[in-house]
Design an enzyme around this catalytic site. Structure first.
Site, mmCIF file in Angstrom:
data_model
loop_
_atom_site.group_PDB
_atom_site.id
_atom_site.type_symbol
_atom_site.label_atom_id
_atom_site.label_comp_id
_atom_site.label_asym_id
_atom_site.label_seq_id
_atom_site.Cartn_x
_atom_site.Cartn_y
_atom_site.Cartn_z
ATOM 1 N N ARG A 6 0.805 -1.223 0.000
ATOM 2 C CA ARG A 6 0.000 0.000 0.000
ATOM 3 C C ARG A 6 0.837 1.273 0.000
ATOM 4 O O ARG A 6 0.589 2.200 -0.771
ATOM 5 C CB ARG A 6 -0.916 0.041 1.227
ATOM 6 C CG ARG A 6 -2.210 -0.709 1.055
ATOM 7 C CD ARG A 6 -2.688 -1.218 2.391
ATOM 8 N NE ARG A 6 -1.808 -2.287 2.813
ATOM 9 C CZ ARG A 6 -1.971 -3.555 2.467
ATOM 10 N NH1 ARG A 6 -3.018 -3.912 1.774
ATOM 11 N NH2 ARG A 6 -1.104 -4.483 2.831
ATOM 12 N N THR A 7 1.831 1.320 0.909
ATOM 13 C CA THR A 7 2.567 2.572 1.038
ATOM 14 C C THR A 7 3.310 2.885 -0.255
ATOM 15 O O THR A 7 3.217 3.997 -0.778
ATOM 16 C CB THR A 7 3.533 2.507 2.242
ATOM 17 O OG1 THR A 7 2.776 2.195 3.404
ATOM 18 C CG2 THR A 7 4.240 3.833 2.458
ATOM 19 N N LYS A 35 25.976 -4.136 -2.544
ATOM 20 C CA LYS A 35 27.443 -4.049 -2.592
ATOM 21 C C LYS A 35 27.998 -3.440 -1.309
ATOM 22 O O LYS A 35 29.193 -3.252 -1.177
ATOM 23 C CB LYS A 35 27.878 -3.192 -3.781
ATOM 24 C CG LYS A 35 27.414 -3.701 -5.129
ATOM 25 C CD LYS A 35 27.903 -2.754 -6.222
ATOM 26 C CE LYS A 35 27.291 -3.105 -7.565
ATOM 27 N NZ LYS A 35 27.578 -2.066 -8.570
ATOM 28 N N ARG A 56 11.538 3.527 3.172
ATOM 29 C CA ARG A 56 11.134 2.532 4.179
ATOM 30 C C ARG A 56 12.371 1.706 4.513
ATOM 31 O O ARG A 56 13.051 1.210 3.616
ATOM 32 C CB ARG A 56 10.030 1.625 3.644
ATOM 33 C CG ARG A 56 9.798 0.433 4.576
ATOM 34 C CD ARG A 56 8.508 -0.271 4.317
ATOM 35 N NE ARG A 56 7.375 0.536 4.762
ATOM 36 C CZ ARG A 56 6.121 0.112 4.737
ATOM 37 N NH1 ARG A 56 5.832 -1.080 4.287
ATOM 38 N NH2 ARG A 56 5.159 0.902 5.153
ATOM 39 N N HIS A 84 5.448 5.383 11.550
ATOM 40 C CA HIS A 84 4.869 5.343 10.195
ATOM 41 C C HIS A 84 3.983 6.580 10.062
ATOM 42 O O HIS A 84 2.754 6.492 10.071
ATOM 43 C CB HIS A 84 4.071 4.052 10.012
ATOM 44 C CG HIS A 84 3.759 3.715 8.578
ATOM 45 N ND1 HIS A 84 3.763 4.652 7.569
ATOM 46 C CD2 HIS A 84 3.448 2.526 7.991
ATOM 47 C CE1 HIS A 84 3.445 4.054 6.437
ATOM 48 N NE2 HIS A 84 3.255 2.761 6.657
HETATM 49 N N1 ASP Z 1 1.624 -1.901 6.697
HETATM 50 C C1 ASP Z 1 1.884 -1.451 8.042
HETATM 51 C C2 ASP Z 1 3.335 -1.142 8.259
HETATM 52 O O1 ASP Z 1 4.099 -1.142 7.315
HETATM 53 C C3 ASP Z 1 1.334 -2.378 9.064
HETATM 54 C C4 ASP Z 1 1.871 -3.778 9.063
HETATM 55 O O2 ASP Z 1 2.821 -4.097 8.360
HETATM 56 O O3 ASP Z 1 1.302 -4.603 9.784
HETATM 57 O O4 ASP Z 1 3.736 -0.850 9.354
#
Ligand code: ASP
Length: 244
Positions: A6-7, A35, A56, A84
């Site tokens: 999703r993100t 590397k 991320r 987050h």
């Molecule tokens: N998608 C969310 C996160 O990246 C929640 C999860 O992974 O459970 O933190």
């Protein structure tokens, strides 16, 4: 540096819809990270080709480190078990859309509050509103971290912690359910012990208020039954759409 559905796709979709472009590096194993390139050097590289970097990373504080070295803006799309923040923004947007208010909200967060970064950021953001009441429902080994509780206390807001979701479900405006974060456990026996402690199903929802919302940052495993996906209070798919 960590899995994302999703993100990453909502950021890409949003940028494309705004008329911008995206250089997707969704799998750092195919980049110079393999590397041995450091995070500072990786962001100093990518900022040569982009105006903003969405990151991320599995380490707490990685986005702050990246921001320290980069001249271009860094957006934290999850730093390990830390934060987050953009999920928190879409979460409060969703609560506003569903319930029309944040002040005076009574919210229960359920599940892995220790490793669940979304609830850390959401709590910190909601602590800026008036008279928000927090209920933290977690297994004994997965409580909300004390630094997050401190933020609530500093704002003079009320919270309480319990292991019993049945005792709180009837009073809350928002039931925010999280996945138990298997990838954060070093002892998988511990994970197995707590992974199914909370399951939101029709029976539990029958005790919830008529006007409330059930949220989840997704992905879900077994903690929300598919049988309630069509319950009008189940907002997690609308919440997910709000990510963009
Ligand atoms: N998608 C969310 C996160 O990246 C929640 C999860 O992974 O459970 O933190």
């Amino acid at each position: 540096y960590e899995p994302s559905t999703r993100t990453s796709s909502s950021f890409m979709a949003a940028m494309l819809r705004l008329g911008g472009q995206v250089i997707p590096i969704n799998n750092v194993q195919y980049s110079s990270v393999t590397k041995g390139e450091s995070l500072p050097d990786t962001v100093r590289t990518l900022e040569c080709y982009a105006d903003v970097i969405v990151l991320r990373h599995p380490e707490v504080g990685a986005a702050a480190t990246a921001a320290h070295y980069a001249a271009k803006p860094i957006i934290n799309a999850g730093d390990g078990v830390g934060e987050h923040p953009t999920q928190a923004l879409l979460d409060i947007f969703t609560i506003l859309q569903e319930l029309d208010h944040l002040d005076g909200l009574r919210i229960a967060m359920v599940g892995d509050l220790k490793y669940g970064r979304t609830v850390h950021s959401l709590t910190k953001l909601l602590a800026n509103y008036t008279n928000v009441e927090f209920v933290f429902v977690s297994p004994d080994i997965l409580p909300m971290p004390t630094d997050v509780l401190q933020v609530i206390q500093d704002k003079g807001l009320a919270f309480h912690a319990t292991q019993d979701v049945h005792a709180v479900v009837k009073d809350v405006d928002v039931l925010y359910v999280t996945r138990v974060q298997k990838e954060r456990f070093t002892d998988l026996a511990e994970y197995d012990r707590v992974k199914d402690q909370y399951v939101v199903d029709e029976a539990l929802m029958s005790h919830a208020k008529e006007r409330m919302v059930l949220m989840h940052p997704l992905p879900r495993l077994h903690e929300i039954s598919y049988a309630i996906d069509n319950d009008p209070r189940a907002a997690y798919f609308r919440q997910m759409r709000n990510g963009m």
